[in-house]
Design an enzyme around this catalytic site. Structure first.
Site, PDB file in Angstrom:
ATOM      1  N   ASN A   6      25.689  -1.391 -23.450  1.00  0.00           N
ATOM      2  CA  ASN A   6      25.650  -2.278 -22.301  1.00  0.00           C
ATOM      3  C   ASN A   6      26.406  -3.517 -22.786  1.00  0.00           C
ATOM      4  O   ASN A   6      25.954  -4.180 -23.721  1.00  0.00           O
ATOM      5  CB  ASN A   6      24.207  -2.619 -21.938  1.00  0.00           C
ATOM      6  CG  ASN A   6      24.093  -3.678 -20.870  1.00  0.00           C
ATOM      7  OD1 ASN A   6      25.081  -4.290 -20.460  1.00  0.00           O
ATOM      8  ND2 ASN A   6      22.884  -3.920 -20.416  1.00  0.00           N
ATOM      9  N   ALA A   8      26.594  -6.415 -21.873  1.00  0.00           N
ATOM     10  CA  ALA A   8      25.838  -7.660 -21.804  1.00  0.00           C
ATOM     11  C   ALA A   8      24.848  -7.807 -22.962  1.00  0.00           C
ATOM     12  O   ALA A   8      24.256  -8.862 -23.144  1.00  0.00           O
ATOM     13  CB  ALA A   8      25.085  -7.740 -20.471  1.00  0.00           C
ATOM     14  N   CYS A   9      24.676  -6.760 -23.752  1.00  0.00           N
ATOM     15  CA  CYS A   9      23.682  -6.730 -24.820  1.00  0.00           C
ATOM     16  C   CYS A   9      24.273  -7.255 -26.129  1.00  0.00           C
ATOM     17  O   CYS A   9      25.290  -6.755 -26.603  1.00  0.00           O
ATOM     18  CB  CYS A   9      23.200  -5.289 -24.991  1.00  0.00           C
ATOM     19  SG  CYS A   9      22.242  -4.980 -26.479  1.00  0.00           S
ATOM     20  N   SER A  10      23.620  -8.240 -26.732  1.00  0.00           N
ATOM     21  CA  SER A  10      24.119  -8.817 -27.984  1.00  0.00           C
ATOM     22  C   SER A  10      24.081  -7.805 -29.134  1.00  0.00           C
ATOM     23  O   SER A  10      24.967  -7.817 -29.997  1.00  0.00           O
ATOM     24  CB  SER A  10      23.322 -10.067 -28.352  1.00  0.00           C
ATOM     25  OG  SER A  10      21.966  -9.746 -28.577  1.00  0.00           O
TER      26      SER A  10
END
Length: 119
Positions: A6, A8-10
């Site tokens: 994803n 958006a996932c760090s």
């Protein structure tokens, strides 16, 4: 090697950075857009050696709406969990790397990413 991410996932971004730094050859799968089928989820679970509830993000709002914490975690409920992951891919833990040797890892740490690279 494939990595389910994803963007958006760090943790996903960190895994990609490490893979790039190591010069790894990999394919990115944005699993929220290219949603894995139940068969693909079963295959990854087999490679991980885990059950669907082991890779479910139970703190997500969707998990709470579905009441996942109350679902049984046994062989009879396995397909119900897999269906939930296929219908709600945001619930799948990330990132997942499928290694060259046929195994997979949930690569939430640098050590796990390096483990996948070494397989």
């Amino acid at each position: 090697m494939e990595i389910w991410i994803n963007p958006a996932c760090s943790k996903c971004r960190a895994a990609l950075t490490l893979l790039d730094a190591e010069g790894a050859d990999y394919t990115v799968r944005r699993y929220l857009e290219d949603v894995p089928s139940p068969d693909e989820i079963r295959a990854v679970l087999g490679r991980l050696g885990l059950e669907p509830w082991d890779i479910t993000r139970t703190q997500e709002a969707e998990a709470k709406e579905l009441g996942l914490k109350e679902w049984p975690r046994d062989a009879d409920a396995r397909e119900r969990w897999i269906t939930a992951l296929a219908e709600h891919p945001k619930l799948i833990q990330r990132p997942i790397i499928t290694a060259e040797d046929g195994t997979a890892v949930v690569a939430r740490t640098d050590e796990a990413v390096r483990d996948a690279l070494g397989r």
